[in-house]
Write a protein that holds these residues in place. Structure first.
Motif, short mmCIF file in Angstrom:
data_model
loop_
_atom_site.label_atom_id
_atom_site.label_comp_id
_atom_site.label_asym_id
_atom_site.label_seq_id
_atom_site.Cartn_x
_atom_site.Cartn_y
_atom_site.Cartn_z
N ARG A 132 0.85 -1.19 0.00
CA ARG A 132 0.00 0.00 0.00
C ARG A 132 0.88 1.24 0.00
O ARG A 132 1.90 1.26 0.71
CB ARG A 132 -0.90 0.01 1.24
N PRO A 133 0.52 2.28 -0.75
CA PRO A 133 1.31 3.51 -0.75
C PRO A 133 1.47 4.05 0.67
O PRO A 133 0.52 4.11 1.44
CB PRO A 133 0.48 4.47 -1.60
N GLY A 134 2.70 4.38 1.05
CA GLY A 134 2.96 4.95 2.36
C GLY A 134 3.04 3.93 3.48
O GLY A 134 3.23 4.30 4.65
N ASP A 135 2.90 2.65 3.17
CA ASP A 135 2.96 1.59 4.18
C ASP A 135 4.27 0.84 3.98
O ASP A 135 4.42 0.11 3.00
CB ASP A 135 1.77 0.65 4.00
N PRO A 136 5.25 1.02 4.88
CA PRO A 136 6.57 0.42 4.63
C PRO A 136 6.54 -1.11 4.66
O PRO A 136 5.86 -1.71 5.48
CB PRO A 136 7.43 0.96 5.78
N MET A 137 7.27 -1.71 3.72
CA MET A 137 7.38 -3.15 3.65
C MET A 137 8.87 -3.50 3.53
O MET A 137 9.61 -2.80 2.85
CB MET A 137 6.62 -3.71 2.44
N THR A 138 9.27 -4.55 4.22
CA THR A 138 10.66 -4.99 4.14
C THR A 138 11.02 -5.27 2.68
O THR A 138 10.30 -6.01 2.01
CB THR A 138 10.86 -6.28 4.98
N PRO A 139 12.11 -4.68 2.17
CA PRO A 139 12.51 -4.97 0.78
C PRO A 139 12.81 -6.46 0.61
O PRO A 139 13.31 -7.11 1.53
CB PRO A 139 13.79 -4.13 0.60
N LEU A 140 12.49 -6.98 -0.57
CA LEU A 140 12.68 -8.41 -0.85
C LEU A 140 14.10 -8.87 -0.55
O LEU A 140 14.31 -9.95 0.00
CB LEU A 140 12.35 -8.72 -2.31
N GLU A 141 15.10 -8.04 -0.90
CA GLU A 141 16.49 -8.45 -0.70
C GLU A 141 16.88 -8.57 0.78
O GLU A 141 17.89 -9.19 1.10
CB GLU A 141 17.46 -7.52 -1.45
N GLU A 142 16.06 -8.00 1.67
CA GLU A 142 16.35 -8.11 3.11
C GLU A 142 15.62 -9.28 3.76
O GLU A 142 15.85 -9.58 4.93
CB GLU A 142 15.96 -6.80 3.82
N LEU A 143 14.76 -9.93 3.01
CA LEU A 143 14.05 -11.11 3.53
C LEU A 143 14.90 -12.35 3.30
O LEU A 143 15.68 -12.41 2.34
CB LEU A 143 12.70 -11.27 2.82
N PRO A 144 14.75 -13.38 4.14
CA PRO A 144 15.45 -14.64 3.87
C PRO A 144 15.06 -15.15 2.48
O PRO A 144 13.93 -14.99 2.04
CB PRO A 144 14.94 -15.57 4.97
N ALA A 145 16.01 -15.78 1.80
CA ALA A 145 15.79 -16.24 0.42
C ALA A 145 14.60 -17.18 0.32
O ALA A 145 13.86 -17.13 -0.67
CB ALA A 145 17.06 -16.91 -0.11
N PHE A 146 14.38 -18.02 1.33
CA PHE A 146 13.27 -18.98 1.25
C PHE A 146 11.92 -18.28 1.28
O PHE A 146 10.93 -18.84 0.83
CB PHE A 146 13.37 -20.05 2.36
N ILE A 147 11.87 -17.04 1.79
CA ILE A 147 10.63 -16.26 1.76
C ILE A 147 10.58 -15.42 0.48
O ILE A 147 9.58 -15.43 -0.24
CB ILE A 147 10.50 -15.34 3.00
N ALA A 148 11.65 -14.70 0.20
CA ALA A 148 11.68 -13.79 -0.96
C ALA A 148 11.37 -14.52 -2.26
O ALA A 148 10.66 -13.98 -3.12
CB ALA A 148 13.04 -13.10 -1.04
N SER A 149 11.85 -15.74 -2.40
CA SER A 149 11.63 -16.50 -3.63
C SER A 149 10.17 -16.97 -3.78
O SER A 149 9.75 -17.36 -4.86
CB SER A 149 12.56 -17.71 -3.68
N ARG A 150 9.41 -16.91 -2.70
CA ARG A 150 8.02 -17.38 -2.71
C ARG A 150 7.02 -16.23 -2.56
O ARG A 150 5.84 -16.46 -2.31
CB ARG A 150 7.81 -18.38 -1.56
N LEU A 151 7.50 -14.99 -2.70
CA LEU A 151 6.67 -13.82 -2.45
C LEU A 151 6.43 -13.03 -3.74
O LEU A 151 7.36 -12.67 -4.44
CB LEU A 151 7.35 -12.92 -1.41
N THR A 152 5.15 -12.79 -4.03
CA THR A 152 4.75 -11.92 -5.14
C THR A 152 4.17 -10.66 -4.52
O THR A 152 3.38 -10.73 -3.58
CB THR A 152 3.66 -12.61 -6.00
N ILE A 153 4.55 -9.50 -5.05
CA ILE A 153 4.03 -8.23 -4.52
C ILE A 153 2.87 -7.78 -5.40
O ILE A 153 2.98 -7.74 -6.63
CB ILE A 153 5.12 -7.14 -4.50
N ALA A 154 1.76 -7.44 -4.77
CA ALA A 154 0.58 -6.91 -5.47
C ALA A 154 0.37 -5.47 -5.01
O ALA A 154 0.42 -5.18 -3.82
CB ALA A 154 -0.65 -7.75 -5.13
N ARG A 155 0.17 -4.59 -5.96
CA ARG A 155 -0.09 -3.18 -5.63
C ARG A 155 -1.54 -3.03 -5.21
O ARG A 155 -2.45 -3.57 -5.84
CB ARG A 155 0.20 -2.29 -6.83
N MET A 156 -1.72 -2.29 -4.16
CA MET A 156 -3.05 -2.12 -3.57
C MET A 156 -3.46 -0.66 -3.67
O MET A 156 -2.62 0.21 -3.44
CB MET A 156 -2.94 -2.60 -2.13
#
Length: 196
Positions: A132-156
């Motif tokens: 969501r605009p203005g709602d901070p989310m951990t950048p993919l590169e800072e997440l463990p690889a086993f999570i980042a590789s399984r995460l799709t970002i959807a714009r809200m």
């Protein structure tokens, strides 16, 4: 079939939840979204304002107009604290042909590493993180690889709604009309929910 799972207290379910489900449905894409109201959520620091039966009924009312939305009483029926891992495992046993993705808000993306049996859960399903605009989310590169590789970002779409704010408005005697579906608004009024 691709199915999005949307868990939460839904206390109460509001237009933001429905917009989130639709955004995830379009981004992934998903054939259906199954809403799963929690019995007792493990990472929430408070008890819900409405009991589990009322939250389940409101979720059913809110989703009945969209054929691609379905409500499962799984966690409410189970009682006690429910973990996403247990729910996903049960659903995979019941629906072995389905591909599941867990729909989560940016706040849940940030605490994914704390989820019960997260490495095993991530091996079973994908996650759709709602940005969501203005709602901070951990950048993919800072997440463990086993999570980042399984995460799709959807714009809200940007919408300033929360169940907490809705409960507070009701307690203060303010209107919540147009923040929740009309059927949920009527249910809250009829049952005197969230009044101080």
């Amino acid at each position: 079939m691709r199915i999005g799972l949307m868990g939460g207290t839904f206390d109460p379910i509001h237009m933001g939840h429905l917009l989130a489900a639709q955004a995830a449905r379009e981004a992934y894409p998903l054939d259906q979204v199954w809403f799963i109201p929690s019995g007792v959520p493990p990472l929430k620091g408070r008890n819900p304002g409405a009991d589990s039966v009322a939250r389940l009924e409101m979720t059913m009312l809110a989703t009945e107009v969209e054929p691609a939305f379905r409500v499962l009483p799984l966690e409410v029926d189970r009682g006690g604290v429910s973990y996403s891992y247990d729910t996903v495992t049960e659903l995979m046993e019941r629906h072995p042909q389905a591909e599941f993705a867990y729909i989560i808000g940016s706040d849940r993306v940030n605490d994914l590493v704390k989820w019960h049996r997260i490495e095993e859960l991530a091996a079973k399903i994908r996650f759709i993180g709602l940005a969501r605009p203005g709602d901070p989310m951990t950048p993919l590169e800072e997440l463990p690889a086993f999570i980042a590789s399984r995460l799709t970002i959807a714009r809200m779409p940007q919408i300033e709604l929360s169940s907490t704010a809705i409960r507070q408005r009701v307690a203060q005697g303010h209107s919540i009309r147009f923040m929740v579906p009309e059927s949920v608004y009527s249910y809250i009024q009829r049952n005197g929910l969230y009044e101080s």
